[in-house]
Design an enzyme around this catalytic site. Structure first.
Site, PDB file in Angstrom:
ATOM      1  CG  ASP A   1      14.999  20.347  46.280  1.00 34.36           C
ATOM      2  OD1 ASP A   1      14.942  21.000  45.135  1.00 34.36           O
ATOM      3  OD2 ASP A   1      15.038  21.332  47.410  1.00 34.36           O
TER       4      ASP A   1
ATOM      5  CG  HIS B   1      13.548  20.060  35.664  1.00 29.96           C
ATOM      6  ND1 HIS B   1      13.504  19.839  37.133  1.00 29.96           N
ATOM      7  CD2 HIS B   1      13.090  21.044  35.492  1.00 29.96           C
ATOM      8  CE1 HIS B   1      13.357  20.946  37.539  1.00 29.96           C
ATOM      9  NE2 HIS B   1      12.931  21.973  36.674  1.00 29.96           N
TER      10      HIS B   1
ATOM     11  CG  LEU C   1       8.073  -0.137  44.050  1.00 29.30           C
ATOM     12  CD1 LEU C   1       8.428   0.037  45.658  1.00 29.30           C
ATOM     13  CD2 LEU C   1       9.148   0.608  43.048  1.00 29.30           C
TER      14      LEU C   1
HETATM   15  C1  IPE Z   1       9.809  20.729  46.576  1.00 32.56           C
HETATM   16  O1  IPE Z   1      10.817  21.317  46.029  1.00 32.56           O
HETATM   17  C2  IPE Z   1       8.895  20.189  45.294  1.00 32.56           C
HETATM   18  C3  IPE Z   1       9.505  19.002  44.711  1.00 32.56           C
HETATM   19  C4  IPE Z   1      10.585  18.293  45.042  1.00 32.56           C
HETATM   20  C5  IPE Z   1       8.509  18.621  43.743  1.00 32.56           C
HETATM   21  P1  IPE Z   1      10.995  22.598  45.786  1.00 32.56           P
HETATM   22  O2  IPE Z   1      12.266  22.975  45.283  1.00 32.56           O
HETATM   23  O3  IPE Z   1       9.720  23.244  45.244  1.00 32.56           O
HETATM   24  O4  IPE Z   1      10.993  23.363  47.336  1.00 32.56           O
HETATM   25  P2  IPE Z   1      11.376  24.713  47.829  1.00 32.56           P
HETATM   26  O5  IPE Z   1      10.881  25.790  47.292  1.00 32.56           O
HETATM   27  O6  IPE Z   1      12.927  24.958  48.164  1.00 32.56           O
HETATM   28  O7  IPE Z   1      10.848  24.660  49.497  1.00 32.56           O
HETATM   29  C1  IPE Z   2      13.472  19.608  41.930  1.00 31.77           C
HETATM   30  O1  IPE Z   2      14.546  20.353  41.833  1.00 31.77           O
HETATM   31  C2  IPE Z   2      12.415  19.373  41.169  1.00 31.77           C
HETATM   32  C3  IPE Z   2      11.271  20.082  41.384  1.00 31.77           C
HETATM   33  C4  IPE Z   2      10.915  20.922  42.205  1.00 31.77           C
HETATM   34  C5  IPE Z   2      10.387  19.777  39.922  1.00 31.77           C
HETATM   35  P1  IPE Z   2      14.588  21.898  41.656  1.00 31.77           P
HETATM   36  O2  IPE Z   2      13.975  22.637  40.291  1.00 31.77           O
HETATM   37  O3  IPE Z   2      13.643  22.497  42.744  1.00 31.77           O
HETATM   38  O4  IPE Z   2      15.900  22.169  41.733  1.00 31.77           O
HETATM   39  P2  IPE Z   2      16.602  23.330  42.568  1.00 31.77           P
HETATM   40  O5  IPE Z   2      16.053  23.202  44.182  1.00 31.77           O
HETATM   41  O6  IPE Z   2      16.213  24.626  42.065  1.00 31.77           O
HETATM   42  O7  IPE Z   2      18.062  23.151  42.525  1.00 31.77           O
HETATM   43 MG    MG Z   3      14.310  23.044  44.652  1.00 28.98          MG
END
Ligand code: IPE
Ligand code: IPE
Ligand code: MG
Length: 256
Positions: A32, A49, A143
């Protein structure tokens, strides 16, 4: 059933109580913070990303050196469809590119890839690339890399319950005989050990619908580091925290 459950379960659980000291065999990661990482730099979310996929490369390469046999990464949740269409499309393009380009390297590294999640509803081109990657890497022994894509923990459990209900309907199974192992056998992760350690980056302290069944007794490590900044050193910090945990599985500490 006698009060407190059957003795076999109790005995089995008790044997496992101990201070860990060794590295986990299965690490799951909620990757995240890509969006915040990009925002801090005044760049679009997709830039984050892209950087996040570089981290995936680094961590996949490093993980087996620490005795990790299973690494499961949360790449796209069933709830992530709520994001703007352009981000979702861009993300799939990046993921597809990563899987496509990386397959040969993953084979070289002895990595076996499996995707967990619903394939229906994914771009057909992405599904093709995923199947090709799974097939090409299927002999990997170093792995086991799980990539949770279009994955949701509740949906996974519902799907398993539907499969069990269908078996009951056709008379192959009695409702009262359903066991945890029966349910587990219908999960995307069937046959794999549960994660020992869950890492979540970027500081959020929630599961966000990740591996709800499998994480029942996992140790949790949350770091404020954003995923694109997560390094091998951050991984070793998480592992070192894990080694100091005492896993009890509901029992009492083994201080003898
Ligand atoms: C969880 O992250 C999903 C992934 C890392 C793929 P999100 O950014 O979607 O989660 P929330 O919305 O903060 O709970
Ligand atoms: C995690 O990073 C990747 C996915 C959920 C695909 P985020 O896109 O959720 O990044 P934040 O949480 O907005 O910083
Ligand atoms: Mg996120």
């Amino acid at each position: 059933m006698p009060y407190g459950g059957d003795m076999m379960t109790r005995g089995k659980r008790k044997d496992r109580i101990s201070c860990v000291r060794t590295n986990p065999q299965h690490v799951a990661i909620i990757m995240d913070g890509n969006g915040r990482w990009a925002k801090k730099r005044g760049r679009p979310r997709l830039f984050g990303h892209r950087a996040g996929l570089e981290t995936v490369r680094r961590i996949v390469k490093a993980a087996p050196n620490y005795g990790i046999k299973y690494l499961t990464l949360y790449a796209f949740s069933t709830e992530n469809w709520r994001r703007p269409r352009l981000e979702v499309e861009g993300l799939f393009t990046l993921l597809q590119e990563y899987v496509d380009k990386e397959t040969t390297e993953l084979v070289k590294q002895g990595v076996r890839v499996r995707f967990f999640g619903n394939r229906e509803g994914l771009p057909p081109e992405a599904v093709k690339v995923m199947a090709h990657c799974e097939q090409q890497t299927s002999a990997g022994k170093r792995l086991n890399l799980g990539i949770a894509l279009n994955y949701g923990g509740r949906g996974e459990i519902v799907r398993a319950v539907q499969a069990l209900a269908a078996r009951v309907e056709t008379g192959g199974l009695k409702a009262a005989d359903i066991t945890e192992a029966d349910l587990e056998s219908h999960l995307f992760t069937h046959g794999l050990p549960d994660p020992d350690l869950l890492i979540r980056t970027s500081g959020e302290q929630r599961l966000s619908n990740f591996l709800l069944w499998q994480l029942a007794y996992s140790e949790i490590y949350v770091t404020s580091v954003l995923w694109p900044d997560f390094t091998e050193e951050d991984l070793t910090e998480a592992l070192s925290s894990y080694r100091q945990r005492e896993r009890r599985f509901g029992g009492i500490p083994d201080k003898g």
